[in-house]
Scaffold this active site. Structure first.
Site, PDB file in Angstrom:
ATOM      1  N   ASP A 102       0.801  -1.222   0.000  1.00  0.00           N
ATOM      2  CA  ASP A 102       0.000   0.000   0.000  1.00  0.00           C
ATOM      3  C   ASP A 102       0.835   1.275   0.000  1.00  0.00           C
ATOM      4  OD1 ASP A 102       0.742  -0.944   2.587  1.00  0.00           O
ATOM      5  OD2 ASP A 102      -0.706   0.389   3.544  1.00  0.00           O
ATOM      6  N   GLU A 168      -0.628  -2.228   5.138  1.00  0.00           N
ATOM      7  CA  GLU A 168       0.303  -2.193   6.277  1.00  0.00           C
ATOM      8  C   GLU A 168       0.181  -0.868   7.022  1.00  0.00           C
ATOM      9  OE1 GLU A 168       3.418  -1.278   8.829  1.00  0.00           O
ATOM     10  OE2 GLU A 168       3.271  -0.214   6.905  1.00  0.00           O
ATOM     11  N   GLU A 169      -0.138   0.202   6.295  1.00  0.00           N
ATOM     12  CA  GLU A 169      -0.214   1.524   6.918  1.00  0.00           C
ATOM     13  C   GLU A 169      -1.490   1.717   7.733  1.00  0.00           C
ATOM     14  OE1 GLU A 169       2.185   3.503   7.033  1.00  0.00           O
ATOM     15  OE2 GLU A 169       3.485   3.081   5.327  1.00  0.00           O
ATOM     16  N   ARG A 213      18.500  -5.509  14.161  1.00  0.00           N
ATOM     17  CA  ARG A 213      18.575  -5.464  15.617  1.00  0.00           C
ATOM     18  C   ARG A 213      17.866  -6.699  16.171  1.00  0.00           C
ATOM     19  NH1 ARG A 213      19.807  -1.914  19.429  1.00  0.00           N
ATOM     20  NH2 ARG A 213      18.938  -2.204  21.514  1.00  0.00           N
ATOM     21  N   HIS A 404       7.307   8.941   4.606  1.00  0.00           N
ATOM     22  CA  HIS A 404       5.994   9.573   4.806  1.00  0.00           C
ATOM     23  C   HIS A 404       6.023  11.069   4.486  1.00  0.00           C
ATOM     24  CE1 HIS A 404       3.878   6.250   7.338  1.00  0.00           C
ATOM     25  NE2 HIS A 404       4.862   5.726   6.620  1.00  0.00           N
TER      26      HIS A 404
END
Length: 434
Positions: A102, A168-169, A213, A404
């Site tokens: 998306d 996903e957003e 990480r 973004h």
């Protein structure tokens, strides 16, 4: 010391396996051969972005590609998602690979021949639509991985499940979508997934680098809605009302003490942000209500519970002190857990990452206060989520446009490393499980 020594032996053994894997050279050659195809796919997706749960064109291109490679393909998963299954020539585990599809309601400002000109309606407003987070590159990279691995089907020791995920957003309040809905609809079953890998391009990490990480790598997120109700009055006579704008200002200031005074910053970071405040219609009317929207980020269940409790207490008690009331909804419309990289899996796959990108280009990074719904997959199966460099070489990360934003930009030369990385993580993991 003994524990450290054993880990060292384990890493040496795994590193030796990863370096000597006979398939690495083949993966590299095949990925290099389709690099321009991957870039072309990405440019096409970038020019034709689609918001969450509306990725119809994108999903159609993905499904057509996977079908052409001989995959078993399922469409319409979690509304617009696509799942492709590649069964290898040898028995082994099931490895899932995920890409999100998306775009965002952002109007592009980058001067590119394939810049987005798409506009749509979002929350009642006309907005531009842009791949301002790099999901277009994720789709293109995973399509490239599908092509590489399908050409090596006989050598694959297991099954690869390709997950192309919508939304996903996030989705509008009250709707469903994304990783959570895919899981609900059984994407991790039939065949049952043993492990999942994913990556995210990063516009402030230099091309050629991979960052990772172990443990909590991206924050849990809750959105919040705080409604302050006072008493409307003429702006010239504030003493005859209860001003919810003044109350809101005090609440915003007081919320910042959660991070500065309640959170143990030596253990985990955290964020409380008020991103929208709405109230009133003209200059000389004190409104009855003010509505605030915000986001809360943290890295442990304990911190999350503390944040929610403190936000509710601060908002309601501050409002009470001024004679107003506060209603707090948290989460308001969405919640993502911590993106938690399985520690044992991360340790096992580190040599594979180093063998692919070069040891000097695999970087241990600090926690990221952004959030990812890849975290829902990681709650169900061991997962590893890494960051792929997308910033031009030599550029200052502090000056590179962030995700973004209208100026978000990616160096396409980094995509081929993504293809190699996901391919090698898959093959190396399968090789370790023989």
């Amino acid at each position: 010391m003994k524990y450290t020594y054993l880990i060292g032996l384990s890493l040496i053994s795994l590193s030796s396996f990863a370096q000597k894997s006979p398939l690495k050279a083949e993966v590299s050659k095949k990925a290099d051969a389709i690099e321009q195809k991957v870039i072309a796919w990405r440019r096409d997706f970038h020019e034709h972005p689609e918001l969450g749960n509306a990725e119809v064109r994108t999903a159609g291109i993905v499904a057509k590609h996977l079908t052409s490679l001989g995959f078993v393909v399922t469409t319409g998963v979690a509304k617009t998602g696509v799942v492709g299954i590649l069964k290898g020539g040898k028995p082994g585990p099931v490895v899932a690979l995920r890409a999100d599809m998306d775009a965002l309601p952002v109007t592009e400002r980058v001067d590119l021949p394939f810049a987005s000109k798409v506009k749509t309606q979002y929350n009642g407003q006309e907005v531009g639509v842009m791949h301002a987070c790099g999901h277009d590159s994720h789709v293109a990279i995973l399509m490239g991985v599908a092509e590489v691995l399908s050409s090596m089907k006989k050598e694959i020791q297991g099954t690869v499940k390709f997950i192309f995920q919508p939304a996903e957003e996030g989705v509008p309040a009250g709707d469903e979508g994304g990783a959570a809905l895919m899981i609900k609809e059984g994407v991790l079953e039939n065949p049952k997934v043993d492990v999942i890998f994913g990556l995210h391009i990063n516009s402030q990490t230099e091309v050629g680098n991979v960052a990772y990480r172990p443990g909590g790598t991206m924050a849990a997120v809750n959105d919040m809605k705080i409604t302050i109700t006072g008493r409307q009055a003429h702006g010239a006579y504030p003493w005859s009302g209860i001003d919810p704008i003044v109350v809101s200002a005090q609440i915003i200031n007081n919320l910042q003490t959660i991070v500065s005074r309640n959170l143990n910053l030596t253990e985990n970071p955290g964020v409380v942000t008020v991103g929208a405040i709405n109230g009133g219609v003209r200059s000389n009317i004190i409104p009855e209500k003010v509505v605030m929207l915000g986001t809360v980020r943290n890295f442990s269940n304990q911190d999350e519970a503390m944040f929610i409790d403190r936000i509710k207490t601060i908002a309601t008690k501050t409002a009470e002190a001024y004679g107003a009331t506060a209603e707090v909804k948290i989460p308001f419309s969405s919640h993502y857990p911590v993106t938690f990289n399985n520690i044992a899996l991360t340790e096992k796959m580190l040599p594979s990452m180093q063998a692919t990108a070069g040891a000097d280009h695999v970087l241990l990074r600090p926690p990221v206060t952004g959030a990812e719904d890849f975290s829902f997959f990681q709650e169900k199966v061991p997962g590893l989520f890494v960051f792929l460099g997308g910033m031009p070489k030599g550029k200052d990360p502090l000056k590179a446009p962030s995700h973004h934003t209208p100026d978000f930009y990616l160096d396409e030369s980094g995509f081929v490393l993504g293809v190699k990385l996901l391919s090698n993580l898959t093959l190396d993991y399968m090789g370790m499980k023989k």
